[in-house]
Scaffold this motif. Structure first.
Motif, PDB file in Angstrom:
ATOM      1  N   LEU A  10      -6.907  -4.023  -9.523  1.00  0.00           N
ATOM      2  CA  LEU A  10      -6.603  -3.843  -8.108  1.00  0.00           C
ATOM      3  C   LEU A  10      -5.774  -5.014  -7.586  1.00  0.00           C
ATOM      4  O   LEU A  10      -4.767  -4.811  -6.895  1.00  0.00           O
ATOM      5  CB  LEU A  10      -7.905  -3.711  -7.309  1.00  0.00           C
ATOM      6  N   LEU A  11      -6.190  -6.234  -7.938  1.00  0.00           N
ATOM      7  CA  LEU A  11      -5.459  -7.415  -7.466  1.00  0.00           C
ATOM      8  C   LEU A  11      -4.006  -7.387  -7.941  1.00  0.00           C
ATOM      9  O   LEU A  11      -3.084  -7.669  -7.183  1.00  0.00           O
ATOM     10  CB  LEU A  11      -6.140  -8.700  -7.954  1.00  0.00           C
ATOM     11  N   TYR A  14      -2.114  -4.277  -6.228  1.00  0.00           N
ATOM     12  CA  TYR A  14      -1.854  -4.483  -4.801  1.00  0.00           C
ATOM     13  C   TYR A  14      -0.829  -5.598  -4.603  1.00  0.00           C
ATOM     14  O   TYR A  14       0.088  -5.471  -3.790  1.00  0.00           O
ATOM     15  CB  TYR A  14      -3.171  -4.813  -4.088  1.00  0.00           C
ATOM     16  N   ASN A  15      -0.997  -6.678  -5.383  1.00  0.00           N
ATOM     17  CA  ASN A  15      -0.030  -7.794  -5.298  1.00  0.00           C
ATOM     18  C   ASN A  15       1.046  -7.581  -6.365  1.00  0.00           C
ATOM     19  O   ASN A  15       1.189  -8.373  -7.290  1.00  0.00           O
ATOM     20  CB  ASN A  15      -0.770  -9.115  -5.495  1.00  0.00           C
ATOM     21  N   TYR A  16       1.782  -6.488  -6.215  1.00  0.00           N
ATOM     22  CA  TYR A  16       2.741  -6.068  -7.247  1.00  0.00           C
ATOM     23  C   TYR A  16       3.824  -7.139  -7.461  1.00  0.00           C
ATOM     24  O   TYR A  16       4.143  -7.914  -6.563  1.00  0.00           O
ATOM     25  CB  TYR A  16       3.357  -4.713  -6.891  1.00  0.00           C
ATOM     26  N   ASP A  17       4.364  -7.119  -8.693  1.00  0.00           N
ATOM     27  CA  ASP A  17       5.284  -8.193  -9.088  1.00  0.00           C
ATOM     28  C   ASP A  17       6.748  -7.874  -8.825  1.00  0.00           C
ATOM     29  O   ASP A  17       7.611  -8.722  -9.069  1.00  0.00           O
ATOM     30  CB  ASP A  17       5.074  -8.562 -10.565  1.00  0.00           C
ATOM     31  N   TYR A  24       5.260   0.126  -4.968  1.00  0.00           N
ATOM     32  CA  TYR A  24       4.870  -0.047  -3.565  1.00  0.00           C
ATOM     33  C   TYR A  24       4.412   1.253  -2.905  1.00  0.00           C
ATOM     34  O   TYR A  24       3.522   1.245  -2.055  1.00  0.00           O
ATOM     35  CB  TYR A  24       5.989  -0.698  -2.735  1.00  0.00           C
ATOM     36  N   TRP A  27       0.746   2.541  -2.137  1.00  0.00           N
ATOM     37  CA  TRP A  27      -0.050   1.861  -1.114  1.00  0.00           C
ATOM     38  C   TRP A  27       0.255   2.345   0.296  1.00  0.00           C
ATOM     39  O   TRP A  27      -0.480   2.048   1.233  1.00  0.00           O
ATOM     40  CB  TRP A  27       0.183   0.348  -1.193  1.00  0.00           C
TER      41      TRP A  27
END
Lengths: 74, 164
Positions: A10-11, A14-17, A24, A27
């Motif tokens: 999830l981390l 959600y914090n996509y690279d 994106y 979300w």
């Protein structure tokens, strides 16, 4: 272990690279967001200035109306 | 939004910025991997972009952001009891100000004897977007942010960007 992996996934998701549609767009769920005229869900948040914890519900209780803009540096 | 926040601060209206994930990560502002980094980016937002409103930082997994729809720059307005009175999937100052002015007129309307019943309205609004300024912002994040956005939306690159 499974839930630890799930949280790790999830981390990272959600914090996509990189900004790409497949990373994106999953979300973007505004159409599923809390409805008008109902109480919004409450969450713990942290103040940037002193890193103290505060709940969103404590924030909205402080004023007759409260405006919250969501965003980031990027 | 700072000016709007200042204007309404003395009239019982609080304004906050809630720090989420990095929408357009780049070499200078990479994806978030820790709360320490998230606080550092939030501080940079205050210092570089001059956000004067109090900044709140969401958890690293964006629990609050995700629950409210995860849009990169949305705005919500709550009553003192937490009732959602306004939500916009993009922040547009004129739209927010319009709603705040509307809310401020309610006591006067009630005072004049009007019996008010709430209803909901949805509508599409339009904002002007400055492609050059947007790409300047992407460049501030790092070249990767520019390349990623240009690859995803090739038509978005302004003809005269980067400017001399």
């Amino acid at each position: 272990m499974g839930s630890l992996m799930d949280q790790k996934d999830l981390l990272a998701l959600y914090n996509y690279d990189e900004f790409s549609e497949e990373k994106y767009s999953p979300w973007m769920n505004f159409d599923q967001s809390p409805p008008l005229m109902e109480t919004g869900p409450d969450f713990p948040l942290w103040r940037q200035n002193d890193q103290s914890e505060v709940h969103l519900s404590e924030i909205w209780k402080e004023h007759q109306y409260t405006v919250i803009e969501f965003g980031s540096f990027t | 939004m700072n000016a709007a926040a200042d204007r309404f601060a003395s009239q019982g209206i609080g304004s906050y910025f809630l720090y989420t994930n990095e929408a357009h990560p780049g070499e200078n502002y990479p994806p978030l991997t820790s709360m320490v980094q998230k606080f550092r980016h939030a501080t940079a937002l205050r210092d570089v972009y001059g956000v004067a409103r109090p900044i709140l930082v969401d958890s690293l997994d964006g629990a609050c952001h995700r629950a409210y729809g995860s849009m990169p720059n949305m705005t919500w307005i709550f009553s003192r009891t937490g009732t959602v009175l306004y939500k916009s999937d993009w922040t547009h100052v004129a739209s927010v100000v319009d709603m705040l002015e509307y809310l401020q007129k309610l006591p006067e309307r009630r005072k004049s004897g009007a019996r008010l019943s709430p209803f909901q309205v949805q509508r599409v609004e339009y904002r002007e977007s400055d492609g050059n300024a947007f790409y300047d912002g992407l460049a501030r994040n790092g070249q990767q942010a520019v390349d990623d956005f240009a690859r995803t939306f090739p038509q978005s690159v302004p003809k005269d960007w980067p400017r001399e």
